[in-house]
Design a protein around this motif. Structure first.
Motif, PDB file in Angstrom:
ATOM      1  N   GLU A   6       0.837  -1.205   0.000  1.00  8.37           N
ATOM      2  CA  GLU A   6       0.000   0.000   0.000  1.00  8.37           C
ATOM      3  C   GLU A   6       0.872   1.255   0.000  1.00  8.37           C
ATOM      4  O   GLU A   6       1.994   1.249   0.529  1.00  8.37           O
ATOM      5  CB  GLU A   6      -0.911   0.039   1.238  1.00  8.37           C
ATOM      6  CG  GLU A   6      -1.825  -1.144   1.405  1.00  8.37           C
ATOM      7  CD  GLU A   6      -1.245  -2.231   2.289  1.00  8.37           C
ATOM      8  OE1 GLU A   6      -2.018  -3.031   2.851  1.00  8.37           O
ATOM      9  OE2 GLU A   6      -0.002  -2.272   2.432  1.00  8.37           O
ATOM     10  N   CYS A  22      -2.707   0.214  -4.008  1.00 10.14           N
ATOM     11  CA  CYS A  22      -2.243  -1.108  -3.617  1.00 10.14           C
ATOM     12  C   CYS A  22      -1.630  -1.737  -4.859  1.00 10.14           C
ATOM     13  O   CYS A  22      -2.341  -1.999  -5.835  1.00 10.14           O
ATOM     14  CB  CYS A  22      -3.399  -1.941  -3.089  1.00 10.14           C
ATOM     15  SG  CYS A  22      -2.998  -3.685  -2.780  1.00 10.14           S
ATOM     16  N   TRP A  36     -10.363  -3.339   0.733  1.00 10.83           N
ATOM     17  CA  TRP A  36      -9.658  -2.442   1.641  1.00 10.83           C
ATOM     18  C   TRP A  36     -10.314  -2.571   3.025  1.00 10.83           C
ATOM     19  O   TRP A  36     -11.546  -2.559   3.140  1.00 10.83           O
ATOM     20  CB  TRP A  36      -9.748  -0.986   1.185  1.00 10.83           C
ATOM     21  CG  TRP A  36      -8.860  -0.642   0.028  1.00 10.83           C
ATOM     22  CD1 TRP A  36      -9.189  -0.637  -1.295  1.00 10.83           C
ATOM     23  CD2 TRP A  36      -7.482  -0.245   0.098  1.00 10.83           C
ATOM     24  NE1 TRP A  36      -8.108  -0.264  -2.056  1.00 10.83           N
ATOM     25  CE2 TRP A  36      -7.052  -0.006  -1.232  1.00 10.83           C
ATOM     26  CE3 TRP A  36      -6.573  -0.047   1.134  1.00 10.83           C
ATOM     27  CZ2 TRP A  36      -5.752   0.410  -1.543  1.00 10.83           C
ATOM     28  CZ3 TRP A  36      -5.292   0.361   0.818  1.00 10.83           C
ATOM     29  CH2 TRP A  36      -4.882   0.589  -0.508  1.00 10.83           C
ATOM     30  N   ARG A  38      -9.593  -1.306   7.360  1.00 16.42           N
ATOM     31  CA  ARG A  38      -8.866  -0.354   8.193  1.00 16.42           C
ATOM     32  C   ARG A  38      -8.958  -0.778   9.648  1.00 16.42           C
ATOM     33  O   ARG A  38      -9.900  -1.479  10.052  1.00 16.42           O
ATOM     34  CB  ARG A  38      -9.397   1.062   8.008  1.00 16.42           C
ATOM     35  CG  ARG A  38     -10.820   1.289   8.494  1.00 16.42           C
ATOM     36  CD  ARG A  38     -11.282   2.680   8.103  1.00 16.42           C
ATOM     37  NE  ARG A  38     -12.635   2.961   8.590  1.00 16.42           N
ATOM     38  CZ  ARG A  38     -13.332   4.043   8.282  1.00 16.42           C
ATOM     39  NH1 ARG A  38     -12.803   4.978   7.482  1.00 16.42           N
ATOM     40  NH2 ARG A  38     -14.547   4.221   8.758  1.00 16.42           N
ATOM     41  N   LEU A  81      -7.962   3.416  -3.810  1.00  9.49           N
ATOM     42  CA  LEU A  81      -9.063   3.848  -2.959  1.00  9.49           C
ATOM     43  C   LEU A  81      -9.001   5.372  -2.888  1.00  9.49           C
ATOM     44  O   LEU A  81      -8.101   5.922  -2.239  1.00  9.49           O
ATOM     45  CB  LEU A  81      -8.967   3.244  -1.559  1.00  9.49           C
ATOM     46  CG  LEU A  81     -10.131   3.555  -0.631  1.00  9.49           C
ATOM     47  CD1 LEU A  81     -11.411   2.857  -1.122  1.00  9.49           C
ATOM     48  CD2 LEU A  81      -9.826   3.133   0.808  1.00  9.49           C
ATOM     49  N   TYR A  94      -4.741   1.563   6.989  1.00  4.69           N
ATOM     50  CA  TYR A  94      -5.528   0.995   5.901  1.00  4.69           C
ATOM     51  C   TYR A  94      -4.756  -0.155   5.252  1.00  4.69           C
ATOM     52  O   TYR A  94      -3.573  -0.004   4.910  1.00  4.69           O
ATOM     53  CB  TYR A  94      -5.855   2.067   4.867  1.00  4.69           C
ATOM     54  CG  TYR A  94      -6.969   2.984   5.317  1.00  4.69           C
ATOM     55  CD1 TYR A  94      -6.763   3.889   6.353  1.00  4.69           C
ATOM     56  CD2 TYR A  94      -8.236   2.927   4.730  1.00  4.69           C
ATOM     57  CE1 TYR A  94      -7.795   4.715   6.787  1.00  4.69           C
ATOM     58  CE2 TYR A  94      -9.268   3.742   5.157  1.00  4.69           C
ATOM     59  CZ  TYR A  94      -9.036   4.639   6.197  1.00  4.69           C
ATOM     60  OH  TYR A  94     -10.051   5.454   6.641  1.00  4.69           O
ATOM     61  N   CYS A  96      -4.730  -3.308   2.307  1.00  9.39           N
ATOM     62  CA  CYS A  96      -5.217  -3.893   1.066  1.00  9.39           C
ATOM     63  C   CYS A  96      -5.239  -5.413   1.243  1.00  9.39           C
ATOM     64  O   CYS A  96      -4.357  -5.985   1.903  1.00  9.39           O
ATOM     65  CB  CYS A  96      -4.262  -3.505  -0.070  1.00  9.39           C
ATOM     66  SG  CYS A  96      -4.630  -4.234  -1.661  1.00  9.39           S
TER      67      CYS A  96
END
Length: 127
Positions: A6, A22, A36, A38, A81, A94, A96
């Motif tokens: 990422e 990503c 995705w 988080r 994203l 975050y 991936c």
């Protein structure tokens, strides 16, 4: 196994935008469902968005719907994203993720559906 990296995280003021990328290597992600997630400090990892491989249908958590957009570029082996109208509560690492099985039905919001993960990128939104 595919490797995911990422990039694009950082510090932004509330209302601002960031674009996460990503990049996959080792395998082509053409037939992978990509997601995705988080994770904020002290909280569980939560689903953010996903894009299917066959029809490129997209899915979003209610908390980001209308603000975030997931997309894929199979030629570049990347998933992006786009995050707009960021809020302090979007602050998190975050991640991936990829489902490499080629399944047409994936429980996209369940982290256990994905078999490859990146190391994560920090997103911090200041108020």
């Amino acid at each position: 196994q595919v490797q995911l990296v990422e990039s694009g995280g950082g510090l932004v003021q509330a209302g601002g935008s960031l674009r996460l990328s990503c990049t996959a290597s080792g395998r082509t992600i053409t037939r992978y469902t990509m997601g995705w997630f988080r994770q904020a400090p002290g909280k569980e990892r939560e689903f953010v968005a996903a894009i299917m491989w066959r029809d490129e249908n997209t899915y979003y958590a209610d908390s980001v719907k209308g603000r975030f957009t997931i997309s894929r570029d199979n030629a570049k082996n990347t998933v992006n994203l786009q995050m707009n109208s960021l809020k302090p509560e979007d602050t998190a690492v975050y991640y991936c993720a990829a489902d490499s099985t080629g399944r047409l039905r994936v429980v996209i919001f369940d982290p256990r559906a994905y078999d490859s993960w990146g190391q994560g990128t920090q997103v911090t939104v200041s108020s």
